[in-house]
Design a protein around this motif. Sequence first.
Motif: not given
Length: 411
Positions: A95-118
Motif C-alpha cells: 500500500d506504500l504510494p509511489f512518489q515520482l519525479g520527472l526531470l527533463v533536460d530541455t537544453s539545445r543539445s537534446v531539443s531534437g527529441a523533445l516532442e517524443d519526450e513529451r
Amino acid sequence: MMIRNQTTPRIVVATFACACFTLANVAQKPASQQAAQPANDQPVATLHVQAREVLLPVTVRDKHGALVTNLQKSDFTLTEDGRPQVIKSLAHETDLPFQLGLLVDTSRSVSGALEDERKSADKFVDQMLGDPKASDATPAKAVAPANAAAPTRNDQAFLIHFDREVELLQDFTASREKLHHEIDDMGPSSRSRDDSQGPETTGDDSQRQRGGSNARGGTQLYDAIFLGSDELMKPKQGRKAFVIFSDGVDRGSKESLNEALDAAEHANVSIYTIYFKGEQENNNSGFPGGRHGGMGWPGGGGGGYPGGGGYPGGGGGRRGGSEPQVDGKKIMEKIATQTGGRYFEAKKRENLEEIYGLIADELRGQYLLTYTPDKVDDDGGYHKVALKADKNDLTVMTREGYYAPGGDSSR
C-alpha cells in the motif's frame, strides 16, 4: 529553483532527519489503518515499518532480462557493511504510494527529441498514476491505457525541467490532467530563450556576476537532482523514484555530481536515467514545439565546453577554464547504479516510449524488502548494502547503501 503555475507557490524545505527508507512517520500510523483495496479485490500487503527498519526497493531479472516476481525472502542473502542481516519481510504489492519525479533536460543539445519526450512522458504518467479526477481531463487523456496502475489516490508525481536554470513546472500532484498540461507545454526556460537574443547586457548582469543558479547557465543536471531530492522528495514517504531524460553532460551546476547523489541517497530516491546523446551545442537550431519554445543557447557562462560539473565529482560554476570533455553516458550510468535505479540509452528518439514503458513495468514489479540492522547507528553514518539471490542466474538491483537517521548527515 524556480516555481511557476502553482496554486500556492512554495519551495518545500526539508526540516527533519531522513534515513534511507527508514520510514519513522509510517511507523507512527495506527496499526488498524489500511489502504484501500484495488478494484479487483485482491489483497495488498500493508507494510508497518518501525523506526529503525530499513526498506529497500528490489528488482530481480532472469538471464533473459525478464522480471521475476515470485520470490520469497528465503531466496535472498543480505549483508550490511559485510555483516549478514536477517530479512524481516519481502513484499511484491504494497500500500506504500509511489512518489515520482520527472526531470527533463530541455537544453539545445537534446531539443531534437523533445516532442517524443513529451509524448512518452504523457503515457508514463497514465501508466503510473490513478487519477481520481480523470473524468475532468480532456477526452484524449481521460482514458488510461489497459496496463495502467490501479487507481491509488496517494500516488503522486512532479515535473522539473532544466537547462540554464532549474524550474519546477508542476509540484507533487495526483492529477494526470495537471501533469499532462505542463508536459505538453514544456520547453526551454526563459533564461535560455533570452540568451538567444545575443550577449547584450542588462541590468541583471551585476546580479549574475555575483552568483546564483541563473548565473551558471548550461545544463544544470546536478542542481536538478539535488533540488528535486533535497527540497521535494526528502519530506515524502513511500516508494520514491526519479526518471531523468538528458545527455548527461552538466554545464554550470552549483552542486557537484557527488553532492547531487548524496542528496538523492539522503532522500531515498532511486533514479532511472534515459541517456540521449543529443548534439553539440554549436548549431543554430531552435527548440521544437511547446508554447514556451523558441531559440535557446544553453552554453556560455564561461568555462568552455562542456563547462562545469565534471566526472565524477565536478562542481560546475566553481571552476574556470576549459575542462576535458565529459562522458555523459558514464555519468548517467553512475547516477542509476549508485541509487538503485536502472540506466537506459535511447539510441534514437523513437525508443523513448518503449523505455518509459519498461521503467513503468519495473517500478510496478518491484519488491519491497525490510530489515532491522544488527547495529544501532545514531550518528547518521552511511552503510553499504549488498543483496544477492541464491540462484546465480538472477540479477538483483537495489540501492548500494543508506544513511542512518540522526547526526549531521541527515541534513
